[in-house]
Design a protein around this motif. Structure first.
Motif, short mmCIF file in Angstrom:
data_model
loop_
_atom_site.label_atom_id
_atom_site.label_comp_id
_atom_site.label_asym_id
_atom_site.label_seq_id
_atom_site.Cartn_x
_atom_site.Cartn_y
_atom_site.Cartn_z
N LEU A 170 0.94 -1.39 0.04
CA LEU A 170 -0.04 -0.08 -0.05
C LEU A 170 0.79 1.34 -0.34
N ARG A 171 1.94 1.13 -0.06
CA ARG A 171 3.18 2.44 0.03
C ARG A 171 3.83 2.27 -1.23
N ASP A 172 4.90 1.45 -1.20
CA ASP A 172 5.95 1.22 -2.41
C ASP A 172 5.25 0.81 -3.47
N GLY A 173 4.40 -0.07 -3.27
CA GLY A 173 3.68 -0.75 -4.21
C GLY A 173 2.78 0.05 -4.99
N PHE A 225 14.10 2.99 10.96
CA PHE A 225 14.87 3.95 10.18
C PHE A 225 15.37 3.20 8.91
N SER A 226 15.28 3.96 7.83
CA SER A 226 16.11 3.25 6.66
C SER A 226 17.15 4.30 6.00
N PRO A 227 18.37 3.87 5.97
CA PRO A 227 19.36 4.76 5.42
C PRO A 227 18.96 4.47 3.65
N GLU A 228 18.37 5.43 3.12
CA GLU A 228 17.88 5.08 1.51
C GLU A 228 19.25 5.13 0.89
N ASP A 229 18.96 3.99 -0.21
CA ASP A 229 20.36 3.61 -0.88
C ASP A 229 21.58 2.86 -0.31
N ILE A 255 17.24 -1.87 5.91
CA ILE A 255 18.67 -1.70 4.85
C ILE A 255 18.12 -1.76 3.37
N PRO A 256 17.76 -0.54 2.68
CA PRO A 256 17.21 -0.83 1.40
C PRO A 256 18.31 -0.73 0.12
N ASP A 257 17.96 -1.59 -0.67
CA ASP A 257 18.75 -1.82 -1.86
C ASP A 257 17.80 -0.81 -2.72
N THR A 258 17.80 0.57 -2.65
CA THR A 258 16.66 1.38 -3.14
C THR A 258 16.75 1.11 -4.61
N VAL A 259 17.77 0.95 -5.39
CA VAL A 259 18.06 1.10 -6.85
C VAL A 259 18.29 -0.38 -7.40
N VAL A 265 15.35 -5.98 5.62
CA VAL A 265 15.82 -5.48 4.25
C VAL A 265 14.84 -5.02 3.40
N HIS A 266 15.09 -4.13 2.39
CA HIS A 266 14.02 -3.75 1.35
C HIS A 266 14.72 -3.60 -0.02
N CYS A 267 14.54 -4.76 -0.70
CA CYS A 267 15.22 -4.92 -2.00
C CYS A 267 14.16 -4.55 -3.09
N HIS A 268 14.74 -3.79 -4.11
CA HIS A 268 14.09 -3.62 -5.32
C HIS A 268 14.83 -4.39 -6.36
N ASN A 269 13.94 -4.35 -7.80
CA ASN A 269 13.86 -5.52 -8.52
C ASN A 269 14.50 -5.12 -9.95
O1 KIV Z 1 13.54 1.91 -1.76
C1 KIV Z 1 13.72 2.37 -0.59
O2 KIV Z 1 14.68 2.94 -0.40
C2 KIV Z 1 12.35 2.94 0.14
C3 KIV Z 1 12.60 3.41 1.53
C4 KIV Z 1 11.78 4.67 1.73
C5 KIV Z 1 12.62 2.46 2.56
O3 KIV Z 1 11.24 2.63 -0.21
#
Ligand code: KIV
Ligand code: ZN
Length: 503
Positions: free
Chosen positions: A12-15, A138-142, A168-172, A203-207
């Motif tokens: 409901l947020r990143d999606g 807390f997330s340190p973005e990227d 810990i996000p892998d934002t990109v 962890v928060h990983c993008h694809n």
């Molecule tokens: O991808 C990202 O870094 C985020 C953060 C806000 C967690 O969505």
């Protein structure tokens, strides 16, 4: 004893941030309720400060949905954090999730902040969030592209300031499983406060490279105890790690991960369908776990193997994700009671009014189609339940088309009960129908996409059409199902236009 991995859902947020997936408040609540049935540990219900609509949705979910923690995202700014708190405070388990970028490129080009300022701001804003709420992430973005030494410093400072979860996000989506796993292990090693204070590592990983699930699982193997993910993997750009893949990998390969989640996996399929229906983001047929072909065994040699011993080609049981046998015993003689029971068994509890309408549609369909399958019932429910107040109702559609004919459509709609007709020609039959509808509805918009799928096998299958139309920055989704694909197309377009008008 297997380690528990917490599942943090951010559908409901990143999606919802992915292009074209916007949902209204009722739809978000419907998804949130389903995520609670799925038993996620935490759901990120939105980004409260982003708009009044987002704020309203997050607070409504915080008030109405019980079970999981309810979280709102906030930039590391006082006004964001305050808005997040004002929205989530209604939940009995609220969380504030604040973030600030730590990679050189983000600090320089986006934030225009020196590392010392980032360090100070992160700690101050976590302390402020903690003054409002006991549960702060807390997330340190990227993080995936941040200098590890600087990352450790920031993480130590935010723990000191009161953070209870470090995400810990892998934002990109840049890292590889080996690298990302090592990063998580190194954070746990170099920030001993994590163990001392029992801080959750998430962890928060993008694809972007198709590695979001692999990276998340590598992180789990290296000590992460929360995974952030979305249903069907929807999210910014190429999406986020897909919840169903992460969860089923941990369950199926328990021998390897020695971990478990609290997810009620039997709700996976239904959650996937709901999110796909409401966002209009279709699931590719070969998608792992929830794709239409995920449990289909076409090749004869595979079928023979599966019949003798399921494990020859099936590593998971379809029932584990809530896929029941597709053929239903319901037929045209089934009564309302049996129909309602079947829907209940599938997890749908409809109001009297919706049940009545759905039952009528079922009867109409059963008159034409011999075997009604589970997917047919889902389409009926989708048509009935997820519709807004309909201003325009389709009364009749008639087309002339074929070889050597200019397609022409006659459409009759009821506008609040009053019949209006239009006839138009088009490049094809759907174009002609949509032009005729436009001539009546007069709500200019552009068609972003149109998809049609056969709901079941066989030439007597219903066609399900999904359209997404756009006006300004807003996308509106419509569905229509019928054995006649022109009727399904007209219904889908009209449903999207009714949503646009209702908005
Ligand atoms: O991808 C990202 O870094 C985020 C953060 C806000 C967690 O969505
Ligand atoms: Zn993200």
């Amino acid at each position: 004893m297997p380690r528990k991995i917490k599942i943090f859902d951010t559908t409901l947020r990143d999606g919802e941030q992915c292009p074209g997936a916007s949902l209204n408040t009722e739809e978000k609540i419907e998804i949130a309720r389903q995520l609670a049935r799925l038993n996620v540990d935490t759901m990120e219900a939105g980004f409260a400060i982003a708009s009044p609509g987002d704020f309203e949705a997050v607070s409504a979910i915080a008030k109405l949905v019980k079970g999981p923690r309810i979280c709102s995202l906030a930039r590391a700014k006082k006004e964001d954090i305050q808005a997040a708190w004002d929205a989530v405070k209604h939940s009995d388990k609220p969380r504030i999730h604040t973030f600030l970028a730590t990679s050189p490129i983000h600090m320089e080009a986006k934030l225009r902040m020196k590392p010392e300022k980032v360090l100070k701001t992160a700690a101050e804003m976590v302390a402020f969030a903690r003054s409002l709420c006991d549960d702060v992430e807390f997330s340190p973005e990227d993080a995936g592209r941040s200098e590890p030494e600087f990352l450790y410093k920031v993480l130590k400072a935010v723990i000191e300031a009161g953070a209870t979860t470090l995400n810990i996000p892998d934002t990109v989506g840049y890292t590889t499983p080996d690298e990302f796993g090592k990063l998580i292990a190194s954070i746990i090693k170099h920030v001993p406060e994590i163990k001392k204070k029992n801080i959750t590592v998430s962890v928060h990983c993008h694809n972007d490279l198709g590695l979001a699930v692999a990276n998340s699982l590598a992180a789990v193997k290296n000590g992460a105890d929360q995974v952030e993910c979305t249903i069907n993997g929807i999210g910014e750009r190429a999406g986020n790690a897909s919840l169903e893949e992460v969860v089923m990998a941990i369950k199926t390969r328990k021998d390897f991960f020695d971990c478990e989640t609290d997810i009620n996996t039997k709700e996976i399929y239904r959650t996937s369908r709901l999110v796909s229906n409401l966002t209009g983001m279709l699931v590719q047929p070969n998608k792992a776990i929830v794709g239409a072909n995920a449990f289909a065994h076409e090749a004869g040699i595979h079928q023979a193997g599966v019949l003798r011993a399921r494990e020859t080609y099936e590593i998971m049981h379809p029932a584990d994700i809530g896929l029941t046998k597709s053929k239903l015993v319901l037929g045209k003689h089934s009564g309302r009671h049996a129909f309602a029971d079947k829907l209940k068994e599938m997890g749908y509890e409809l109001s009297e009014e919706h049940l009545e309408k759905a039952f009528k549609k079922f009867k109409d369909l059963a008159d034409k189609k011999k075997e009604i399958e589970q997917r047919d019932l889902e389409a009926i429910v989708a048509d009935e339940v997820y519709v807004v107040e309909e201003r325009f109702v389709l009364e009749e559609v008639h087309i002339d088309s074929g070889t050597n004919v200019t397609p022409r459509a006659k459409v009759r709609l009821l506008d609040n009960g009053k019949a209006i007709e239009a006839t138009k020609e088009g490049a094809g039959p759907v174009d002609a129908v949509y032009k005729a509808i436009d001539a009546i509805v007069k709500a200019p918009s552009s068609l972003v996409d149109y998809t049609i799928q056969a709901i079941t096998g066989g030439t007597d299958a219903q066609g399900e059409v999904t359209v997404r139309i756009k006006k300004g920055d807003c996308i509106y989704v419509g569905h229509g199902a019928s054995m006649d694909i022109i009727v399904a197309s007209a219904r889908a377009y009209l449903a999207a236009l009714n949503r646009l008008l209702a908005a």
